[in-house]
Write a protein that holds these residues in place. Structure first.
Motif, PDB file in Angstrom:
ATOM      1  N   ASP A 614      29.039  30.826  50.122  1.00 22.62           N
ATOM      2  CA  ASP A 614      28.381  30.254  48.944  1.00 22.62           C
ATOM      3  C   ASP A 614      28.810  30.912  47.647  1.00 22.62           C
ATOM      4  OD1 ASP A 614      27.130  32.695  49.094  1.00 22.62           O
ATOM      5  OD2 ASP A 614      25.089  31.900  49.025  1.00 22.62           O
ATOM      6  N   ASP A 615      29.704  31.917  47.729  1.00 21.75           N
ATOM      7  CA  ASP A 615      30.107  32.605  46.505  1.00 21.75           C
ATOM      8  C   ASP A 615      31.371  33.413  46.768  1.00 21.75           C
ATOM      9  OD1 ASP A 615      30.029  33.396  43.872  1.00 21.75           O
ATOM     10  OD2 ASP A 615      28.165  34.526  44.029  1.00 21.75           O
ATOM     11  N   SER A 616      32.115  33.645  45.717  1.00 19.10           N
ATOM     12  CA  SER A 616      33.272  34.545  45.767  1.00 19.10           C
ATOM     13  C   SER A 616      33.593  34.936  44.344  1.00 19.10           C
ATOM     14  CB  SER A 616      34.479  33.857  46.416  1.00 19.10           C
ATOM     15  OG  SER A 616      34.993  32.836  45.580  1.00 19.10           O
ATOM     16  N   SER A 617      34.330  36.037  44.187  1.00 20.17           N
ATOM     17  CA  SER A 617      34.835  36.372  42.857  1.00 20.17           C
ATOM     18  C   SER A 617      35.970  35.407  42.555  1.00 20.17           C
ATOM     19  CB  SER A 617      35.322  37.823  42.809  1.00 20.17           C
ATOM     20  OG  SER A 617      36.347  38.046  43.753  1.00 20.17           O
ATOM     21  N   THR A 618      35.926  34.775  41.406  1.00 22.32           N
ATOM     22  CA  THR A 618      36.860  33.671  41.165  1.00 22.32           C
ATOM     23  C   THR A 618      37.251  33.586  39.700  1.00 22.32           C
ATOM     24  OG1 THR A 618      37.257  31.333  41.704  1.00 22.32           O
ATOM     25  CG2 THR A 618      35.141  31.875  40.693  1.00 22.32           C
ATOM     26  N   GLY A 619      38.303  32.817  39.441  1.00 21.68           N
ATOM     27  CA  GLY A 619      38.731  32.559  38.075  1.00 21.68           C
ATOM     28  C   GLY A 619      39.507  33.707  37.474  1.00 21.68           C
ATOM     29  N   TRP A 620      39.804  33.576  36.197  1.00 22.95           N
ATOM     30  CA  TRP A 620      40.636  34.570  35.522  1.00 22.95           C
ATOM     31  C   TRP A 620      40.064  35.971  35.636  1.00 22.95           C
ATOM     32  CZ3 TRP A 620      43.316  32.949  30.353  1.00 22.95           C
ATOM     33  CH2 TRP A 620      44.063  31.787  30.556  1.00 22.95           C
ATOM     34  N   GLY A 621      38.762  36.084  35.485  1.00 22.63           N
ATOM     35  CA  GLY A 621      38.141  37.408  35.501  1.00 22.63           C
ATOM     36  C   GLY A 621      37.628  37.819  36.861  1.00 22.63           C
ATOM     37  N   GLN A 622      37.887  37.005  37.924  1.00 22.18           N
ATOM     38  CA  GLN A 622      37.425  37.305  39.281  1.00 22.18           C
ATOM     39  C   GLN A 622      35.962  37.766  39.263  1.00 22.18           C
ATOM     40  OE1 GLN A 622      39.059  37.030  42.551  1.00 22.18           O
ATOM     41  NE2 GLN A 622      39.949  35.539  41.143  1.00 22.18           N
ATOM     42  N   ILE A 623      35.113  36.825  38.926  1.00 22.06           N
ATOM     43  CA  ILE A 623      33.699  37.138  38.746  1.00 22.06           C
ATOM     44  C   ILE A 623      32.860  36.278  39.688  1.00 22.06           C
ATOM     45  CG2 ILE A 623      33.586  35.523  36.787  1.00 22.06           C
ATOM     46  CD1 ILE A 623      31.515  37.373  35.505  1.00 22.06           C
ATOM     47  N   PHE A 624      31.863  36.885  40.327  1.00 21.14           N
ATOM     48  CA  PHE A 624      30.969  36.168  41.236  1.00 21.14           C
ATOM     49  C   PHE A 624      29.987  35.311  40.440  1.00 21.14           C
ATOM     50  CE2 PHE A 624      32.340  39.501  44.137  1.00 21.14           C
ATOM     51  CZ  PHE A 624      32.349  38.871  45.382  1.00 21.14           C
ATOM     52  N   ALA A 625      29.549  34.224  41.067  1.00 19.06           N
ATOM     53  CA  ALA A 625      28.556  33.371  40.425  1.00 19.06           C
ATOM     54  C   ALA A 625      27.232  34.099  40.263  1.00 19.06           C
ATOM     55  CB  ALA A 625      28.374  32.086  41.224  1.00 19.06           C
ATOM     56  N   TRP A 626      26.806  34.845  41.291  1.00 22.52           N
ATOM     57  CA  TRP A 626      25.506  35.523  41.202  1.00 22.52           C
ATOM     58  C   TRP A 626      25.519  36.559  40.089  1.00 22.52           C
ATOM     59  CZ3 TRP A 626      24.657  40.735  41.717  1.00 22.52           C
ATOM     60  CH2 TRP A 626      25.641  41.495  42.383  1.00 22.52           C
ATOM     61  N   VAL A 627      26.667  37.228  39.896  1.00 22.01           N
ATOM     62  CA  VAL A 627      26.782  38.204  38.815  1.00 22.01           C
ATOM     63  C   VAL A 627      26.750  37.488  37.466  1.00 22.01           C
ATOM     64  CG1 VAL A 627      28.295  39.915  37.760  1.00 22.01           C
ATOM     65  CG2 VAL A 627      28.049  39.855  40.237  1.00 22.01           C
ATOM     66  N   THR A 628      27.447  36.363  37.396  1.00 20.68           N
ATOM     67  CA  THR A 628      27.448  35.568  36.166  1.00 20.68           C
ATOM     68  C   THR A 628      26.038  35.159  35.784  1.00 20.68           C
ATOM     69  OG1 THR A 628      29.658  34.712  36.660  1.00 20.68           O
ATOM     70  CG2 THR A 628      28.329  33.450  35.099  1.00 20.68           C
ATOM     71  N   ILE A 629      25.279  34.723  36.756  1.00 17.50           N
ATOM     72  CA  ILE A 629      23.903  34.286  36.495  1.00 17.50           C
ATOM     73  C   ILE A 629      23.076  35.447  35.947  1.00 17.50           C
ATOM     74  CG2 ILE A 629      21.767  33.536  37.619  1.00 17.50           C
ATOM     75  CD1 ILE A 629      23.558  31.828  39.485  1.00 17.50           C
ATOM     76  N   GLU A 630      23.169  36.616  36.567  1.00 20.80           N
ATOM     77  CA  GLU A 630      22.404  37.775  36.087  1.00 20.80           C
ATOM     78  C   GLU A 630      22.826  38.154  34.671  1.00 20.80           C
ATOM     79  OE1 GLU A 630      22.343  41.144  38.628  1.00 20.80           O
ATOM     80  OE2 GLU A 630      21.270  40.112  40.256  1.00 20.80           O
ATOM     81  N   ALA A 631      24.159  38.179  34.432  1.00 25.52           N
ATOM     82  CA  ALA A 631      24.659  38.594  33.122  1.00 25.52           C
ATOM     83  C   ALA A 631      24.256  37.606  32.035  1.00 25.52           C
ATOM     84  CB  ALA A 631      26.173  38.750  33.171  1.00 25.52           C
ATOM     85  N   ARG A 632      24.426  36.337  32.308  1.00 20.72           N
ATOM     86  CA  ARG A 632      24.079  35.329  31.302  1.00 20.72           C
ATOM     87  C   ARG A 632      22.573  35.314  31.034  1.00 20.72           C
ATOM     88  NH1 ARG A 632      27.316  31.007  29.647  1.00 20.72           N
ATOM     89  NH2 ARG A 632      29.529  31.340  30.065  1.00 20.72           N
ATOM     90  N   ASN A 633      21.772  35.415  32.070  1.00 22.10           N
ATOM     91  CA  ASN A 633      20.315  35.428  31.870  1.00 22.10           C
ATOM     92  C   ASN A 633      19.897  36.622  31.028  1.00 22.10           C
ATOM     93  OD1 ASN A 633      19.958  33.075  33.275  1.00 22.10           O
ATOM     94  ND2 ASN A 633      19.183  34.029  35.141  1.00 22.10           N
ATOM     95  N   TYR A 634      20.486  37.775  31.300  1.00 22.31           N
ATOM     96  CA  TYR A 634      20.145  38.971  30.522  1.00 22.31           C
ATOM     97  C   TYR A 634      20.472  38.743  29.043  1.00 22.31           C
ATOM     98  CZ  TYR A 634      20.455  43.629  28.495  1.00 22.31           C
ATOM     99  OH  TYR A 634      20.317  44.709  27.671  1.00 22.31           O
ATOM    100  N   CYS A 635      21.666  38.210  28.775  1.00 21.65           N
ATOM    101  CA  CYS A 635      22.085  38.014  27.386  1.00 21.65           C
ATOM    102  C   CYS A 635      21.230  36.963  26.680  1.00 21.65           C
ATOM    103  CB  CYS A 635      23.567  37.643  27.340  1.00 21.65           C
ATOM    104  SG  CYS A 635      24.675  39.013  27.766  1.00 21.65           S
ATOM    105  N   VAL A 636      20.841  35.914  27.404  1.00 16.57           N
ATOM    106  CA  VAL A 636      19.948  34.913  26.813  1.00 16.57           C
ATOM    107  C   VAL A 636      18.597  35.546  26.479  1.00 16.57           C
ATOM    108  CG1 VAL A 636      18.641  32.803  27.290  1.00 16.57           C
ATOM    109  CG2 VAL A 636      21.073  32.920  27.875  1.00 16.57           C
ATOM    110  N   GLN A 637      18.072  36.328  27.403  1.00 17.52           N
ATOM    111  CA  GLN A 637      16.773  36.973  27.187  1.00 17.52           C
ATOM    112  C   GLN A 637      16.811  37.965  26.032  1.00 17.52           C
ATOM    113  OE1 GLN A 637      16.409  38.445  31.159  1.00 17.52           O
ATOM    114  NE2 GLN A 637      15.148  36.720  31.861  1.00 17.52           N
ATOM    115  N   GLN A 638      17.980  38.556  25.806  1.00 21.97           N
ATOM    116  CA  GLN A 638      18.122  39.507  24.700  1.00 21.97           C
ATOM    117  C   GLN A 638      18.456  38.816  23.375  1.00 21.97           C
ATOM    118  OE1 GLN A 638      17.526  42.928  25.010  1.00 21.97           O
ATOM    119  NE2 GLN A 638      16.759  42.181  26.988  1.00 21.97           N
ATOM    120  N   GLY A 639      18.577  37.504  23.397  1.00 17.75           N
ATOM    121  CA  GLY A 639      18.906  36.767  22.183  1.00 17.75           C
ATOM    122  C   GLY A 639      20.348  36.914  21.746  1.00 17.75           C
ATOM    123  N   ILE A 640      21.212  37.308  22.680  1.00 21.54           N
ATOM    124  CA  ILE A 640      22.624  37.515  22.351  1.00 21.54           C
ATOM    125  C   ILE A 640      23.358  36.194  22.215  1.00 21.54           C
ATOM    126  CG2 ILE A 640      24.785  38.494  23.261  1.00 21.54           C
ATOM    127  CD1 ILE A 640      22.975  40.752  24.444  1.00 21.54           C
TER     128      ILE A 640
END
Length: 732
Positions: A614-640
């Motif tokens: 259901d997941d793998s590190s992928t794309g140019w930056g070899q990034i997992f979807a679950w990590v992306t979700i955590e990172a994006r949610n954190y930045c949204v919550q911080q108003g970034i």
């Protein structure tokens, strides 16, 4: 789809005319597909057979007059030669009609095809029978369709056929398409028809909405009960403007539709076919004497000029956020203190962003990213508040294909950058077709329409966009003395009222990254390769790759990885500027992961695609979807940045975007960098983050533990190479 008889027509041209040499063209590709190249060749062949020496792609006045003089009616008794007949048969096939085997015989099949062609054109009453008259031949030798195509409107087709049937005998009226679509030719033909009905002679009637036409229309106001030709013309114009009326008499239903059109266009709602309504139906700028309540210009709004604007009923002023030239139009950009003057005088301002934007090659996804980022910075600099709509310019006559290929990707990037990194809205300035298509794609909330350019193909034949806010109709000068000012007079719909209050301006932060200067590209690559080789990463291979692996899985060389990163330099730069961190902090892991891509990554991605994982590190930056979700949610919550909070159920969608969209992947890398600082209890990365903290952030990109620490040690060297040249670029 290839058509064998079209292929035979192409072969006939090649065989008969020395592979095109006799006609002054290249050999036709015998692909069985009708196109302008084939139609041009047939036109030249027709000219050649009539003895015209200067062959041309155009079926112009010389070709038509020669045909009228020599062959006023072509049929089985008058066609001059078998070759001439084969040209006509070939054109019929290219037009989708039965040309009768291209055998040089004007037989019953050809006659039936010609009869049907004229019926489809709408000229069968004026030109009865199965002969080909010169204007019908002209209509045959082009790419116009005479049947409804591409979801065309039957109502529009009825108008087109009626125009053909009534006016084709006039000297300058040529058969227009009957395809169910409004167009430049149809718009001009409707104006010609009106001029003919006003009594203008051939040679005087020219399809231009000039003073004579305007004066004539003022005496042709229509109302409920009006019938005859003028009512046909009015209802035809309404249909061409996508108004749902019956073609014919001025009924109560037409009155209602006229009122709706008038209300939408901000005309006096009279329900009549009056001059202003005629004008708005016929040309993009309509009645240029209308008084607008909005304007735009390239001149500073002083107190005296603000008073002039108020005295003339103006409420909204469009001004430019920046000026691409410091010598031309020195007051084009909003000047210091100008917005305070606008506010003090009770006026409102809507901002416009434009640098060049005057040809298709300006527009692209990277350029849209750069424009949006610059617009955000300039809007904050001037003090525009959240909610302000910024109008991004398309200041040329963009063809429909150019909108698809260049302008829509450009505005998709603008929407992404503005939406994620500000509270501003996106508007579009340009011709009607540009505005409507950008709005339909969801990339602009409002349109500022360049309707003064009535000759633009993107205005001719297109109705006013559904989301129009400002309609630019004329350049005028108002006021006198110190209060004199030249403006573009705009009609306002009320969709956008600009801003009447402003924040204190925010000066741009010093030391932000800029795009890499071209002179540094080659030495930067040399230093990247030298550094990576020094730590055991050669130009190709390495890390367990075999030659067979490299060929099978198409490994990425250092140069390939570098070129990819540099191809997205605009995005890296704008992310660094928006997030106020160093560009190399985003570049380094992306370049590294591109270069280190290997067969295991290939198999992991395929496992996700095939539903085995259901997941793998992928794309140019070899990034997992679950990590992306955590990172994006954190930045949204911080108003970034702005965006929805993601859930675990979004993992599949996020993985696909990371895998398929390099822009999304790179943005995710940038947000992960900020999230990683939080993860290791480190301050948010900035323009002055220390070397040690930078190395720790790079290490955390690969997780925790010894391997991650080694990752950080390797990447800090790459970071330093990249940062060196970024620093040189921003220091210039």
């Amino acid at each position: 789809m290839a058509d064998e008889l079209v292929r035979r027509a192409q072969r006939f041209i090649n065989t008969q005319y020395g592979n095109g040499a006799t006609l002054g063209i290249s050999k036709l590709e015998e692909d069985g597909r009708t196109g302008w190249t084939t139609m041009y060749a047939l036109t030249r062949a027709l000219q050649y057979e009539m003895g015209i020496s200067a062959l041309s792609n155009s079926f112009g006045p010389t070709t038509l007059s020669t045909l009228q003089a020599r062959h006023p009616k072509l049929d089985d008794t008058t066609v001059p030669s078998a070759i001439f007949c084969r040209i006509l048969q070939s054109a019929l096939y290219c037009k989708g009609y039965d040309g009768g085997e291209i055998d040089g015989l004007y037989n019953s099949r050809v006659k039936a095809a010609v009869t049907r062609l004229k019926q489809n054109m709408g000229v069968d009453t004026l030109f009865p029978g199965s002969s080909l008259e010169p204007k019908v031949v002209k209509g045959l030798f082009n790419m116009d369709a005479y049947v409804t195509v591409n979801s065309g409107s039957d109502a529009v087709r009825s108008v087109q056929q009626w125009l053909n049937s009534r006016y084709v005998h006039r000297r300058d009226f040529f058969i227009i398409p009957a395809d169910g679509h409004h167009s430049r030719d149809v718009a001009k033909s409707l104006l010609l028809a009106i001029q003919y009905e006003l009594g203008m002679a051939d040679g005087t009637a020219n399809g231009v909405f000039g003073p004579g036409t305007q004066n004539g229309l003022r005496s042709h106001t229509l109302s409920v009960g009006s019938t005859g030709t003028w009512s046909m013309l009015f209802t035809g114009a309404m249909i061409l403007n996508k108004r749902n009326v019956a073609f014919g008499n001025f009924t109560a239903g037409v009155k209602t539709a006229a009122e709706q059109f008038q209300s939408f266009s901000k005309l006096p709602v009279t329900g009549l076919g009056d001059f202003q309504t005629w004008a708005s139906l016929l040309v993009s700028y309509g009645d240029q004497s209308r008084k607008g309540t909005a304007c735009d210009g390239v001149t500073k709004i002083t107190t005296a000029r603000a008073q002039t604007l108020k005295d003339n009923g103006y409420l909204y002023i469009g001004r430019y956020l920046s000026n691409a030239s410091t010598t031309s139009l020195p007051e084009k950009m909003i000047q210091p203190g100008e917005l305070a003057t606008i506010k003090a005088n009770g006026l409102r301002c809507f901002p416009i962003y434009q640098t060049w934007s005057r040809s298709a090659d300006y527009f692209s996804y990277p350029q849209g990213t750069a424009d949006a980022s610059a617009a955000i910075e300039w809007a904050k600099y001037h003090g525009f508040k959240p909610g302000t709509i910024i109008y991004f310019a398309v200041d040329y006559d963009a063809m429909d294909g150019e909108i698809t290929d260049f302008i829509l990707p450009h505005f998709r990037a603008i929407m992404h950058m503005i939406g994620e990194n500000s509270a501003y809205g996106v508007g579009v300035y340009g011709p009607r077709n540009v505005c409507q298509r950008v709005g339909d794609a969801g990339y602009a909330a409002a349109s500022f329409v360049s309707d003064m350019s009535s000759g633009f193909s993107g205005n001719l034949g297109y109705p006013l966009p559904t989301n129009w806010a400002f309609d630019q109709i004329a350049t005028i000068t108002i006021g006198s003395g110190a209060g004199a000012i030249e403006i573009d007079n705009n009609i306002a719909s009320g969709r956008d009222t600009g801003q009447g209050d402003f924040n204190p301006g925010e000066a741009p932060l010093a030391g932000l990254d800029v795009g890499l200067k071209p002179a540094y590209r080659a030495p930067m690559l040399t230093d990247v390769k030298t550094y990576l080789t020094s730590i055991g990463v050669p130009e190709t291979g390495g890390s367990g790759w075999t030659d067979s692996d490299w060929a099978t899985y198409k490994g990425i060389s250092t140069t390939d990885a570098f070129d990819k990163v540099l191809s997205m330099d605009v995005l890296f730069t704008e992310l660094a500027r928006q997030l106020r961190l160093r560009k190399a902090l985003i570049q380094a892991p992306v370049l590294w992961e591109l270069r280190k891509w290997n067969p295991l990554d290939y198999f992991a991605d395929n496992a996700v695609k095939n539903g085995l994982k259901d997941d793998s590190s992928t794309g140019w930056g070899q990034i997992f979807a679950w990590v992306t979700i955590e990172a994006r949610n954190y930045c949204v919550q911080q108003g970034i940045f702005n965006g929805p909070l993601l859930a675990g159920s979004d993992k599949g969608w996020v993985w696909r975007r990371n895998h398929e969209e390099s822009e999304y992947n790179i943005r995710s890398v940038a947000y992960l960098t900020i999230y990683n600082a939080h993860q290791i209890n480190q301050p948010r990365p900035s323009l002055t983050t220390s070397q040690a903290d930078t190395q720790a952030l790079l290490a955390r990109y690969n997780g925790t533990g010894g391997d991650a620490e080694q990752y950080g040690r390797e990447l800090i060297g790459l970071y330093n190479v990249l940062e060196n040249y970024n620093n040189l670029s921003r220091s210039q």
